[in-house]
Design an enzyme around this catalytic site. Sequence first.
Site, PDB file in Angstrom:
ATOM      1  CG  ASP A   1      21.174  87.203  39.080  1.00 38.21           C
ATOM      2  OD1 ASP A   1      21.039  85.970  39.105  1.00 38.21           O
ATOM      3  OD2 ASP A   1      21.835  87.804  38.218  1.00 38.21           O
TER       4      ASP A   1
ATOM      5  NE  ARG B   1      17.558  77.845  37.952  1.00 38.72           N
ATOM      6  CZ  ARG B   1      18.405  76.815  38.064  1.00 38.72           C
ATOM      7  NH1 ARG B   1      19.711  77.049  38.219  1.00 38.72           N
ATOM      8  NH2 ARG B   1      17.962  75.572  38.018  1.00 38.72           N
TER       9      ARG B   1
ATOM     10  NE  ARG C   1      22.944  93.268  37.902  1.00 36.26           N
ATOM     11  CZ  ARG C   1      23.391  92.580  38.961  1.00 36.26           C
ATOM     12  NH1 ARG C   1      22.943  91.338  39.187  1.00 36.26           N
ATOM     13  NH2 ARG C   1      24.264  93.121  39.783  1.00 36.26           N
TER      14      ARG C   1
END
Length: 263
Positions: A53, A51, A216
């Site tokens: 973002d 999934r 990230r």
Amino acid sequence: MARNIRLTLAYDGTRYAGWQVQRDRVSVQSTVEASIEALTGERVSLLSAGRTDAGVHALGQVVNFFTESTIPPDKWQPALQTRLPHDIVVRDSQEVPADFHATYGAKLKRYRYVIHESRIENPFIRPFAWRQNGPLDVDAMQNAADLLVGTHDFRSFESHWPNTDTSVRTMFEARLTRASGWNVWGAAPVSADPGADADYIVFEIVGDGFLYNMVRSIVGTLVCVGRRAWTLAQFQHAFQALDRNVAGETAPAQGLFLVSVTY
């Protein structure tokens, strides 16, 4: 009997609220599902490898769905492409066994994060890289990244912990490469280019699974080392603290790509 169709997708995530269907917001999943319904009249629910973002891109997102349609496996790609927007591309379509599951069958994922080292903004690069004004020490960043390889608790790099039963994951590769450009289409690792105009820094990481915002968060913390604001010892402390508040900032979404998935 329903057939199981696997698609490999590439997409520019800039204008989407992420992969997953969300109420009142446009997602990649809802857009692809709508194109399948327009083609076949069937409402399907896509299973995905990951999934991504909002704002995150993909070069090799893998999905599967079940259908009663008789469309040949290789014809799904061109048929769906005519019904999809320009920023979502079906790279491949094939029929797979009924037990294939894009989520649970994934063994390894490769992510790529692109940093553009430049004092001047480039409007054509901005949607796909994180610009850094000053030079980064890539060797120091690599020394820190080497600590990530192996089986560890990555809680310090997980936003909104806990999201899963465990934050332990295994990383098989964590590599930084300085390059004069990068291949935004291919899944092959980026080749090093030590030239004077090598103003891209590409971070690639391969693991058996990733936590929410993990890549990230790692990149944001590595950049602290690259700016020479942190030492290797400080990075190691943040990693081992098992506390997201101790690690660095979360790098912006636009530099991140889901490159490939291994089954």
